[in-house]
Design an enzyme around this catalytic site. Structure first.
Site, PDB file in Angstrom:
ATOM      1  N   CYS A  85       0.592  -1.061  -0.024  1.00 53.50           N
ATOM      2  CA  CYS A  85      -0.262   0.246  -0.649  1.00 53.50           C
ATOM      3  C   CYS A  85       0.681   1.309  -0.278  1.00 53.50           C
ATOM      4  CB  CYS A  85      -0.879  -0.235   0.967  1.00 53.50           C
ATOM      5  SG  CYS A  85      -0.585   0.527   2.959  1.00 53.50           S
ATOM      6  N   CYS A 153      13.194  -7.479  11.696  1.00 51.30           N
ATOM      7  CA  CYS A 153      14.192  -8.388  10.630  1.00 51.30           C
ATOM      8  C   CYS A 153      12.592  -8.507   9.316  1.00 51.30           C
ATOM      9  CB  CYS A 153      14.284  -9.790  10.697  1.00 51.30           C
ATOM     10  SG  CYS A 153      14.895 -10.695  10.523  1.00 51.30           S
TER      11      CYS A 153
HETATM   12 ZN   LIG Z   1       0.808  -1.915   3.539  1.00 49.70          ZN
END
Ligand SMILES: [Zn+2]
Length: 173
Positions: A85, A153
């Site tokens: 996104c 991580c």
């Molecule tokens: Zn996102």
């Protein structure tokens, strides 16, 4: 009564500190922090938009092979955004070489990630994902460097790097 006043005051000052911090950080990076327009896509929609690998990592919680991401060697100044996104998740100033084969950061952009406990490996781990689209990013551990001691991580395929000076992509709707 006094106690109540004290608590109200404490909350108000904590909120003021939070607001001033957000203001400072936003000015520093221009990144979107905390509040953002919501997104509501189905997995099937994400599968159409994303390539197979990012889709599998982000929406089926797969893990990419270590040392497979070019972002391991990315050392330029810039911002790492969610590959689904485009919400900014990390700043390059928080990146460090963890030696694990996955891009690693000691801090995420506050408010733009959310966590949950993951029991896949029997021992609990803290999974984190993009707070906007829910796409899985990685796990956060307590063996990172100062100043936070955290190691975020991240699967490189779940991020896109935007070098400083280039416009951040508009959030995907
Ligand atoms: Zn996102």
């Amino acid at each position: 009564m006094h106690r109540r006043l004290f608590i109200t005051g404490a909350i108000a000052s904590a909120a003021a500190v939070a607001v001033s911090r957000i203001g400072f950080a936003a000015q520093e990076s221009g990144a979107v922090k905390g509040k953002f327009p919501p997104i509501d896509k189905t997995r099937a929609q994400w599968q159409q938009i994303l390539a197979a690998k990012p889709y599998q990592v982000m929406f089926e919680e797969a893990t990419e092979k270590p040392w497979s991401s070019p972002l391991n060697d990315e050392k330029r100044d810039g911002t790492y955004v969610c590959a689904a996104c485009f919400l900014p998740l990390f700043e390059s100033s928080a990146k460090f070489d963890s030696g694990t084969g996955w891009p690693s950061f000691f801090q995420s952009i506050e408010g733009n990630t959310a966590t949950k406990t993951d029991w896949k490996l029997l021992l609990p781990r803290t999974e984190y994902h993009c707070a906007r689209c829910g796409g899985h990013q990685g796990h956060v551990f307590d063996d990172g460097p100062p100043p936070t001691g955290k190691r975020w991580c991240n699967n490189g395929v779940a991020l896109q790097f935007v070098p400083r000076g280039e416009d951040l992509p508009a959030l995907r709707t």
